[in-house]
Design an enzyme around this catalytic site. Structure first.
Site, PDB file in Angstrom:
ATOM      1  CB  THR A  11      -0.901  -0.002   1.259  1.00 17.18           C
ATOM      2  OG1 THR A  11      -1.654  -1.205   1.251  1.00 17.18           O
ATOM      3  CG2 THR A  11      -1.835   1.181   1.276  1.00 17.18           C
ATOM      4  CB  VAL A  12       3.241   2.698   2.472  1.00 20.02           C
ATOM      5  CG1 VAL A  12       4.026   4.003   2.582  1.00 20.02           C
ATOM      6  CG2 VAL A  12       2.194   2.613   3.570  1.00 20.02           C
ATOM      7  CE  LYS A 100       2.829   1.568  11.702  1.00 18.83           C
ATOM      8  NZ  LYS A 100       1.927   2.058  10.681  1.00 18.83           N
ATOM      9  N   GLY A 181      -7.437  -0.237   3.370  1.00 15.59           N
ATOM     10  CA  GLY A 181      -5.974  -0.156   3.402  1.00 15.59           C
ATOM     11  C   GLY A 181      -5.427   0.612   4.586  1.00 15.59           C
ATOM     12  CE  LYS A 199       1.017   4.836  13.842  1.00 17.66           C
ATOM     13  NZ  LYS A 199      -0.360   4.651  13.373  1.00 17.66           N
TER      14      LYS A 199
HETATM   15  N1  HSE Z   1      -2.487   0.845  10.852  1.00 17.39           N
HETATM   16  C1  HSE Z   1      -2.083   2.191  11.044  1.00 17.39           C
HETATM   17  C2  HSE Z   1      -3.291   3.013  11.451  1.00 17.39           C
HETATM   18  C3  HSE Z   1      -1.488   2.708   9.768  1.00 17.39           C
HETATM   19  O1  HSE Z   1      -4.404   2.533  11.282  1.00 17.39           O
HETATM   20  O2  HSE Z   1      -3.132   4.110  11.966  1.00 17.39           O
HETATM   21  C4  HSE Z   1      -0.821   4.037   9.893  1.00 17.39           C
HETATM   22  O3  HSE Z   1       0.255   3.989  10.772  1.00 17.39           O
END
Ligand code: HSE
Length: 385
Positions: A11-12, A100, A181, A199
């Site tokens: 995706t990214v 992360k 996604g 995070k």
């Molecule tokens: N899975 C993470 C979220 C993706 O939903 O925030 C972005 O870091």
């Protein structure tokens, strides 16, 4: 001409290629030179894709190619993402990442390697998806002492909680978030608060200079949230949000992830859907809030591309940031700190300073969670922001 490699065409990673291609004219004008995606590392084939011929399956092709100036790691997971990032830095290539998990677990080693080899390791996309938060905290708030960071840091759970507030069941809301996604490969990291914990560990390291191990920070996810409580809270104009926080307290840092109640007047109350909101309290500036798309292909890719451009613009900027190792005893127990709580119990609450908001549900003032847990073993308890 600068040549880059993208690790992981999911995706990214595919978003990074798309953002570069869509905005190529502007990006190259700003950089003053062309940019080429020379390699994409992925175990899959992508027949018909415009980058089909750039796909390689062996990382050594990338790390041994002196033309590759920068590596964008968008693989996810600890390994081999960490190992590839470290090899790239050691080979004199800057690395940017959206990962992360790797930044929280190995940021210390990777920052040190970048410094040693005179290259850069940037990770804007690792927190808040597309929201500029890392560089603003490092650069724009540099003259402040940070007091606290409080945020909705996971788009998947924020999306799910929004759907649940409208009566949808947890499983179908999660499946929608996955289809869009937003979710991690393994959505338990989202749902159990682990992604948000990584995070907040990264933000704490930037705000307070030390990286704490995931194991030392408590996180509670959203699985146990009962629609009874979302309903009661909706009745008083409040919402349950999954909050990550780190705050200076008298006897250490209070830090964690847990579902909390955001009353309608709170700045995080209106952060809905896949959006993230990060409220930073700084001693000179006061409160500042960062808001935007917290997950998803193009928003996350936007942050990765901004890091790529930052490296191209300032390849030799000295690496001042380092993550010193934090010790568990720097942290205080958040449950021991008095605050305001939502409490739903069948027991009598005569001893508390509280207001009943629905039969058996109260907002309690000036008490610690630890005291509530011991006095009301049956209760549902959420801190009120
Ligand atoms: N899975 C993470 C979220 C993706 O939903 O925030 C972005 O870091």
């Amino acid at each position: 001409m600068k040549k880059i490699a993208i690790l992981g065409y999911g995706t990214v990673g595919s978003g990074v290629a798309e953002v570069i291609d869509t905005n190529r004219t502007q990006i190259e004008a700003l950089l003053g030179e062309p940019i080429e995606i020379k390699y994409i590392l992925d175990l899959r084939d992508f027949p018909g894709d415009r980058y089909e011929s750039a796909v390689v399956k062996d990382f050594s092709v990338i790390v041994n190619d002196p033309e590759v100036y920068l590596v964008a790691e968008t693989m996810g997971g600890s390994h081999p993402a960490y190992d590839f990032s470290l090899s790239a830095l050691k080979a004199g290539k800057s690395v940017v990442t959206s990962n992360k998990e790797v930044v929280a677990k190995f940021g210390k080693q990777l920052l040190a390697a970048a410094k040693e080899h005179g290259v850069r390791y940037l990770f804007e996309a690792s927190v808040g998806g597309g929201i500029p938060i890392i560089r603003p905290m490092i650069d724009s708030l540099a003259g402040n002492r940070i007091c606290s960071v409080t945020g909705i840091l996971n788009g998947t759970t924020n999306y799910i909680l929004g759907e649940m507030a409208n009566g949808k069941d947890f499983a179908s809301a999660l499946s929608e978030a996955q289809q869009k996604g937003f979710a991690e490969k393994d959505p338990t990291a989202d749902v159990d608060g682990v992604d948000a914990k990584r995070k907040i560990c990264i933000l704490a390291a930037i705000a307070f200079g030390k990286i704490y191990s995931e194991e030392d920070v408590n996180s509670v996810g959203i699985r146990e949230i009962d629609l009874t409580d979302t309903e009661i809270l909706r009745g008083i104009g409040a919402k349950i949000k999954l909050i990550g926080w780190v705050r200076r307290e008298e006897n250490g840092l209070s830090m964690g992830v847990a579902p909390c109640v955001a009353p309608s007047g709170h700045p995080l109350y209106s952060v809905d859907g896949v959006y993230n909101g990060i409220l930073v309290r700084a001693n000179a500036l006061g409160d500042v809030m960062f808001y935007g798309s917290g997950a998803g292909k193009l928003p996350t890719a936007s942050a990765v591309v901004s890091d790529i451009m930052e490296v191209f613009a300032n390849p030799e900027k000295p690496q001042a940031l380092q993550f010193l190792p934090g010790q568990k005893n720097d942290l205080c127990d958040p449950d021991a700190i008095p605050g305001n709580y939502y409490l739903r119990t069948q027991l009598t609450t005569d001893s508390l300073d509280c207001k009943e908001i629905a039969p058996g549900a109260y907002i309690v003032h000036g008490v610690s969670r630890a005291r509530l847990v011991s006095a009301f073993p049956d209760a549902v308890i959420y801190q009120v922001l």
